[in-house]
Design an enzyme around this catalytic site. Structure first.
Site, PDB file in Angstrom:
ATOM      1  N   LYS A  55      23.609   2.858 -22.387  1.00 62.56           N
ATOM      2  CA  LYS A  55      24.903   3.539 -22.205  1.00 62.56           C
ATOM      3  C   LYS A  55      24.733   4.812 -21.377  1.00 62.56           C
ATOM      4  O   LYS A  55      25.570   5.143 -20.540  1.00 62.56           O
ATOM      5  CB  LYS A  55      25.531   3.873 -23.570  1.00 62.56           C
ATOM      6  CG  LYS A  55      26.811   4.727 -23.495  1.00 62.56           C
ATOM      7  CD  LYS A  55      27.895   4.037 -22.699  1.00 62.56           C
ATOM      8  CE  LYS A  55      29.282   4.643 -22.744  1.00 62.56           C
ATOM      9  NZ  LYS A  55      29.500   6.049 -22.672  1.00 62.56           N
ATOM     10  N   SER A  78      31.781   1.925 -24.167  1.00 59.18           N
ATOM     11  CA  SER A  78      32.415   2.455 -22.966  1.00 59.18           C
ATOM     12  C   SER A  78      33.796   1.869 -22.760  1.00 59.18           C
ATOM     13  O   SER A  78      34.060   0.727 -23.122  1.00 59.18           O
ATOM     14  CB  SER A  78      31.568   2.157 -21.732  1.00 59.18           C
ATOM     15  OG  SER A  78      32.254   2.616 -20.575  1.00 59.18           O
ATOM     16  N   GLU A  81      28.122   5.816 -13.539  1.00 62.05           N
ATOM     17  CA  GLU A  81      29.535   6.248 -13.454  1.00 62.05           C
ATOM     18  C   GLU A  81      29.639   7.547 -12.633  1.00 62.05           C
ATOM     19  O   GLU A  81      30.505   7.684 -11.768  1.00 62.05           O
ATOM     20  CB  GLU A  81      30.057   6.438 -14.890  1.00 62.05           C
ATOM     21  CG  GLU A  81      31.420   7.069 -15.054  1.00 62.05           C
ATOM     22  CD  GLU A  81      31.740   7.314 -16.557  1.00 62.05           C
ATOM     23  OE1 GLU A  81      31.610   6.363 -17.355  1.00 62.05           O
ATOM     24  OE2 GLU A  81      32.107   8.451 -16.914  1.00 62.05           O
ATOM     25  N   HIS A 103      24.465   3.803 -17.874  1.00 62.20           N
ATOM     26  CA  HIS A 103      25.837   3.434 -17.482  1.00 62.20           C
ATOM     27  C   HIS A 103      26.612   4.688 -17.065  1.00 62.20           C
ATOM     28  O   HIS A 103      27.259   4.718 -16.017  1.00 62.20           O
ATOM     29  CB  HIS A 103      26.552   2.728 -18.638  1.00 62.20           C
ATOM     30  CG  HIS A 103      28.052   2.684 -18.485  1.00 62.20           C
ATOM     31  ND1 HIS A 103      28.858   3.778 -18.728  1.00 62.20           N
ATOM     32  CD2 HIS A 103      28.886   1.688 -18.085  1.00 62.20           C
ATOM     33  CE1 HIS A 103      30.124   3.461 -18.478  1.00 62.20           C
ATOM     34  NE2 HIS A 103      30.169   2.203 -18.091  1.00 62.20           N
ATOM     35  N   ASN A 104      26.531   5.720 -17.880  1.00 60.84           N
ATOM     36  CA  ASN A 104      27.259   6.947 -17.549  1.00 60.84           C
ATOM     37  C   ASN A 104      26.716   7.601 -16.287  1.00 60.84           C
ATOM     38  O   ASN A 104      27.477   8.124 -15.477  1.00 60.84           O
ATOM     39  CB  ASN A 104      27.196   7.931 -18.715  1.00 60.84           C
ATOM     40  CG  ASN A 104      28.224   7.618 -19.782  1.00 60.84           C
ATOM     41  OD1 ASN A 104      28.576   6.459 -19.987  1.00 60.84           O
ATOM     42  ND2 ASN A 104      28.708   8.631 -20.478  1.00 60.84           N
TER      43      ASN A 104
HETATM   44  C1  6PG Z   1      32.828   5.743 -20.983  1.00 65.16           C
HETATM   45  C2  6PG Z   1      32.737   7.149 -20.472  1.00 65.16           C
HETATM   46  C3  6PG Z   1      32.816   8.112 -21.624  1.00 65.16           C
HETATM   47  C4  6PG Z   1      33.198   9.516 -21.233  1.00 65.16           C
HETATM   48  C5  6PG Z   1      32.127  10.233 -20.473  1.00 65.16           C
HETATM   49  C6  6PG Z   1      32.667  11.282 -19.568  1.00 65.16           C
HETATM   50  O1  6PG Z   1      31.896   5.010 -20.708  1.00 65.16           O
HETATM   51  O2  6PG Z   1      33.823   5.415 -21.628  1.00 65.16           O
HETATM   52  O3  6PG Z   1      31.535   7.332 -19.801  1.00 65.16           O
HETATM   53  O4  6PG Z   1      31.622   8.014 -22.320  1.00 65.16           O
HETATM   54  O5  6PG Z   1      34.393   9.528 -20.564  1.00 65.16           O
HETATM   55  O6  6PG Z   1      31.318  10.845 -21.440  1.00 65.16           O
HETATM   56  O7  6PG Z   1      31.585  12.038 -19.193  1.00 65.16           O
HETATM   57  P1  6PG Z   1      31.655  13.457 -18.550  1.00 65.16           P
HETATM   58  O8  6PG Z   1      32.585  14.293 -19.357  1.00 65.16           O
HETATM   59  O9  6PG Z   1      30.261  13.944 -18.610  1.00 65.16           O
HETATM   60  O10 6PG Z   1      32.172  13.245 -17.165  1.00 65.16           O
END
Ligand code: 6PG
Length: 475
Positions: free
Chosen positions: A182, A128, A189, A185-186
């Protein structure tokens, strides 16, 4: 053979990770399906370190010292399977394949099994931090066999972000655990971004603040316990003026949020595991609703009913929103950590929540001061029943709860949607409730389907003979 690591797949993330390795003194073998990307990298950044240019998989493999370590940075899904197949055919027992993409953890479980059957080590590593993180220090979540980490760990730790001297990279656990973590984590996010969006919407619609003033509010919040990368960049995005129209950029962007799928995966997994990850769920559904543009257009004139007034004390309400954001964030993280615990149990991963919080403190998108408090909470008690019950968070949320209620009430009265704020508050209220209406649900299930129930006052399983005198029998 002299390269310590090979990177295949040299789009932006792959190139930046390769450069990061080279900048840390590692010799990096480069491979890409089209040689143009490899040459471009060497052209532009060759002086940053020691790269080995290769054209074919055979050359690539031959350039690597043993045990060979190859990091795959291609699109998750079929492309990843294809590259793994090619590599595995060319590699030898004990070599290590690392998948650094956003792969679905169940794919990683399958691939790890396939590779270990062939004597190869397979490491599914969540990475990430976006493009900048890849170059300057990401947070890395590698799963897979412990032995593979022994040879790979120092390499990955050297390129990861560091907080207080500690690398934002640690061995997560077996097979799919790195990609699972991960994924969560997302999901978190998504929840963080949804909560920020709701706070912004309230500042704008309930208080009528201009966008530049809202940017200032976020800037100020970034020196509070909300301090985090996402709050920081919210101020940046809100401060951006569109060159064409002179309007705030946020006002010319179509209000339909995209998603590539990791948030959805988190919610699907939460459903399978039976964990109420409602904050992430609301965030994923909110993106879906925002993107239903035709439906929204058709519904645009729907009657709002009588709406409430703008709060009279602006400063107080700004502070209420800050508290609501913080409390809802605690709920989202508590749920995310519950999901990690449930995944760990389901797959026998023995994950340590404190270790996850530690490596999320830097490098990743959800990096925040807040994560230090989570680390401390799990240090104090590794078996916390919920993060909400850690003394620090309990105190913070109990102090915030009046503000939280005012925000949800005001938003509701003014017709401003706050799905994540409201559902997090309901989660909190349900969790702390003495009794839940689930007792009635059980009664209904027993009535129509003889699904039975338990009693509060004695052991056993019971059923009421609803159509035969309504006497209770032991089932
Ligand atoms: C990270 C982000 C990365 C990516 C996401 C965006 O941890 O660096 O999460 O993995 O930017 O996949 O996700 P979406 O396109 O689903 O918003």
């Amino acid at each position: 053979a002299r390269a310590q690591i090979g990177v295949t797949g040299l789009a932006v993330m792959g190139s930046n990770i390769a450069r990061n390795f080279a900048r840390h003194g590692h010799t990096v073998a480069l491979h890409n399906r089209s040689i143009a990307k490899t040459d471009a990298l060497i052209d532009k950044h060759g002086s940053e370190g020691d790269f080995v240019r290769t054209e074919t998989i055979e050359e690539f493999i031959a350039a690597l010292e043993k045990p060979r370590r190859v990091l795959i940075m291609v699109k998750a899904g079929d492309a990843t399977d294809a590259v793994i197949g090619e590599l595995a055919d060319a590699m030898e027992e004990g070599d290590v394949i690392i998948d650094g993409g956003n792969s679905l953890y169940t794919d990683t479980i399958r691939r790890e099994k396939e590779m270990s059957d062939r004597g190869l080590n397979f490491v599914g590593a969540g990475i990430s931090g976006g493009e900048v993180g890849a170059l300057e220090g990401p947070s890395i979540m590698p799963g897979g066999p412990k032995e593979a980490y022994d040879s790979l760990g120092p390499l990955l730790e050297s390129i990861s972000a560091h907080v207080d001297g500690t690398p934002c990279c640690t061995h997560i656990g077996p097979d799919g655990s790195g990609h699972f973590v991960k994924m969560v984590h997302n999901g978190i996010e998504y929840a963080d971004m949804q909560l920020i969006g709701e706070a912004y919407d309230l500042l704008r619609k309930a208080l009528d603040l201009p966008v530049d003033k809202i940017a200032d509010v976020f800037r100020e919040w970034n020196s509070s316990d909300l301090e985090s990368y996402l709050i920081e960049i919210t101020a940046e995005v809100l401060s951006q003026t569109d060159a064409d129209t002179g309007k705030p950029l946020v006002d010319v962007i179509v209000d339909a949020a995209g998603q590539k799928g990791t948030g959805r995966w988190t919610v699907k997994s939460a459903l399978d595991l039976g964990v109420p990850t409602t904050g992430i769920g609301e965030a994923v559904f909110s993106r879906a609703l925002s993107s239903a543009l035709d439906q929204r257009k058709a519904a645009n004139g729907l009657e709002s009913g009588t709406l409430g007034e703008t709060p009279t004390d602006t400063d107080q309400f700004i502070d209420d929103i800050r508290s609501a954001l913080y409390a809802s964030k605690v709920v989202a993280y508590a749920q995310g950590f519950d999901q990690i615990a449930a995944g760990s149990k389901e797959y026998d991963w023995d994950l340590h929540p404190g270790a996850m919080a530690t490596i999320w403190r830097g490098g990743c998108i959800i990096r925040a001061q807040f994560l230090n408090r989570i680390v401390e909470a799990y240090d104090e008690n590794a078996d916390l029943p919920s993060l909400l019950l850690a003394p620090y968070f309990r105190d913070a949320v109990e102090k915030a709860v009046d503000s939280w209620r005012r925000v949800v009430v005001t938003a509701t009265q003014m017709g401003i949607p706050v799905p994540a704020f409201a559902s997090s508050l309901s989660y909190y209220d349900a969790l702390r409730a003495d009794r839940l209406p689930a007792a009635l649900t059980q009664g209904l299930r027993d009535y129509f389907g003889a699904h039975t129930y338990q009693r509060i006052d004695k052991e056993g399983t019971f059923h009421t003979l609803w159509s035969e005198g309504r006497t209770e029998v032991e089932a």
